[in-house]
Design an enzyme around this catalytic site. Structure first.
Site, PDB file in Angstrom:
ATOM      1  N   ASP A  13       0.856  -1.047  -0.081  1.00  0.00           N
ATOM      2  CA  ASP A  13      -0.058  -0.066  -0.002  1.00  0.00           C
ATOM      3  C   ASP A  13       0.853   1.424   0.173  1.00  0.00           C
ATOM      4  O   ASP A  13       2.105   1.163   0.431  1.00  0.00           O
ATOM      5  CB  ASP A  13      -0.719   0.266   1.322  1.00  0.00           C
ATOM      6  CG  ASP A  13      -1.765   1.221   1.340  1.00  0.00           C
ATOM      7  OD1 ASP A  13      -2.261   1.457   0.481  1.00  0.00           O
ATOM      8  OD2 ASP A  13      -1.793   1.798   2.462  1.00  0.00           O
ATOM      9  N   SER A  14       0.318   2.395  -0.281  1.00  0.00           N
ATOM     10  CA  SER A  14       0.875   3.804  -0.102  1.00  0.00           C
ATOM     11  C   SER A  14       1.491   4.112   1.312  1.00  0.00           C
ATOM     12  O   SER A  14       2.386   4.894   1.341  1.00  0.00           O
ATOM     13  CB  SER A  14       0.124   4.771  -0.559  1.00  0.00           C
ATOM     14  OG  SER A  14      -1.017   4.678   0.091  1.00  0.00           O
ATOM     15  N   CYS A  76      -4.298  -1.328  -2.128  1.00  0.00           N
ATOM     16  CA  CYS A  76      -4.362   0.066  -2.443  1.00  0.00           C
ATOM     17  C   CYS A  76      -5.246   0.515  -3.366  1.00  0.00           C
ATOM     18  O   CYS A  76      -4.949  -0.111  -4.614  1.00  0.00           O
ATOM     19  CB  CYS A  76      -3.046   1.024  -2.473  1.00  0.00           C
ATOM     20  SG  CYS A  76      -3.060   2.492  -3.192  1.00  0.00           S
ATOM     21  N   GLU A 155      -5.831   9.271   9.734  1.00  0.00           N
ATOM     22  CA  GLU A 155      -4.753   9.607  10.331  1.00  0.00           C
ATOM     23  C   GLU A 155      -4.437  10.251  11.579  1.00  0.00           C
ATOM     24  O   GLU A 155      -3.423  10.003  12.318  1.00  0.00           O
ATOM     25  CB  GLU A 155      -3.581   9.727   9.291  1.00  0.00           C
ATOM     26  CG  GLU A 155      -3.734   8.704   8.195  1.00  0.00           C
ATOM     27  CD  GLU A 155      -2.648   8.833   7.277  1.00  0.00           C
ATOM     28  OE1 GLU A 155      -1.618   9.782   7.341  1.00  0.00           O
ATOM     29  OE2 GLU A 155      -2.357   7.673   6.717  1.00  0.00           O
ATOM     30  N   CYS A 187     -11.448   3.037  -0.309  1.00  0.00           N
ATOM     31  CA  CYS A 187     -10.012   3.552   0.012  1.00  0.00           C
ATOM     32  C   CYS A 187      -9.785   2.658   1.230  1.00  0.00           C
ATOM     33  O   CYS A 187     -10.568   2.547   2.082  1.00  0.00           O
ATOM     34  CB  CYS A 187      -9.992   4.932   0.221  1.00  0.00           C
ATOM     35  SG  CYS A 187      -8.654   5.521   1.180  1.00  0.00           S
TER      36      CYS A 187
END
Lengths: 273, 273
Positions: A13-14, A76, A155, A187
């Protein structure tokens, strides 16, 4: 040469978002080992171009092959949208994305054939969910909406928060207005605010979590190709984590969402791959 | 060799935020030409490591030198915090950051010696404002706070919005509680929500915009080194814009905040530098 069935599954994933996919693999395929890569030096992918995302994905796949994985999950949505078709047949091992498993379930479950999709600007702009859903059922109307504030809210840890509720309401009102009966959480961060989304959308709307559906599809695929782990040859560290920047910060986030204590995360130079 | 006084000034940032600095240079030094670089492939810098930020900054400075700039402004607080001291004397032309000009004004203007600083996690975590403010006046108390949601709110365009107001209140209440009389907007995006911050903080608090102070410091420095442009040799395009990804998106944002119509943005491969 057939891969080793007791080799690990590669997941990338990113950044941290793909951990929701790793978590579903841990829950649903407990015998599988995992090598996870989070591209924390280049996060986020959602506002980057297709060509850069493809280049990043190839570099990460080269790294995971060096770790001798037997299969790869692109955990992702943006990378699945831009890179999966490019890389799928390039490396001689199975590669799965998170778009198709979620879209397949949504197509099965919608009653009124109005399916909503939320994701990053890159994912929604690619139109890939819409294309795939309509290939499954041309009568489905797809309503896509980019929700760029959800990732930073997650986040920041504001998962159950009046601000997040207000942002959810602002972004998702359109799906109520247009009577979508199914919503794909397109997402990997979004399952972490699932309960806030549920509260706003109400019980009548089916929320599709592609992380869960992808874990099930991985299981089917490994079974079909006779690649399910025997559970023998378990190592001391069945789950290994690599990142391209800030390993400690990654580890703290990982420990907050995984049903497992992350012992070690190692930083590598992904530009070398 | 002395640089050409009619050469452009190089300005760089992780993305669009540094355009607020370019805007102040355009307003306050209208004879100067500008070459702007926005590192849109690797944005944001605020959550990346010191070593990566230094590497990125060196690559960008190499690119700007190739454009024959006479001086460079690091128009990004995170890059100024992590990279300025490393690169300042390395390239033979003057290099300015945005931290010191803002901190100098804050140290002059605070009455009760309680100065607040808001910025990205990287900038605040570096403690650089606190160190520099205390070197100017050891009696100053510095209160730092990372505000990671401000950049995505600005990029979403929610500049005057109840959600932004609520997030501002959440992040900035601490400065009221602790009676800061001066607040440094330590991220180049923040001047774009200055009026919302002003509304919450009230008229009694001095808001320091380092973009403006940096433009004034650039002017002083160019004057001192006899490098102010004569205004002759004006080109057809006095302002040139380069990015590492998604040039069209950058151009749209630039046109929304600059007092000038951005004709052209060109994408380059910054990893080659």
């Amino acid at each position: 040469m057939k891969p080793d069935r007791d080799a690990p599954v590669g997941v990338f994933d990113s950044g941290v978002g793909g951990l929701t996919v790793a978590r579903e693999i841990m829950r649903n395929l407990p015998s599988e080992k995992i090598v996870y890569f989070g591209d924390t030096a280049r996060v986020p992918y959602g506002n980057k171009s297709r060509e850069n995302i493809i280049r990043y994905s190839r570099q990460i796949i080269h790294f995971l092959l060096e770790q001798q994985v037997k299969a790869i999950v692109i955990a992702c949505n943006t990378a699945s949208a831009f890179a999966l078709d490019e890389v799928r047949d390039e490396f001689g091992i199975p590669i799965l994305g998170v778009i198709e498993p979620g879209a397949r379930v949504a197509a099965q479950e919608t009653k009124n054939k109005k399916v909503g999709v939320i994701g990053t600007e890159g994912t929604i702009g690619s139109g890939i969910h819409a294309a795939f859903l309509r290939s499954l059922d041309p009568e489905i109307t797809v309503i896509g909406k980019a929700c760029p504030l959800f990732v930073p809210l997650v986040e920041e840890g504001w998962l159950h928060d009046p601000v997040t509720m207000e942002v959810v309401a602002r972004y998702l009102q359109e799906f109520k207005d247009r009577d979508a009966d199914t919503l794909i959480l397109g997402c990997t961060h979004y399952p972490l605010i699932r309960s806030t989304i549920r509260e706003f959308m109400g019980e009548g709307v089916r929320l599709v979590n592609p992380a869960y559906e992808t874990a099930l599809e991985l299981k089917e695929m490994l079974k079909r190709q006779d690649l399910l782990s025997t559970g023998s040859g378990q190592e001391e560290f069945p789950y290994r984590f690599y990142v391209s920047d800030l390993a400690d910060k990654f580890k703290a986030f990982a420990n907050s969402i995984l049903p497992y204590d992350v012992e070690m995360t190692r930083k590598i130079d992904i530009e070398k791959y």
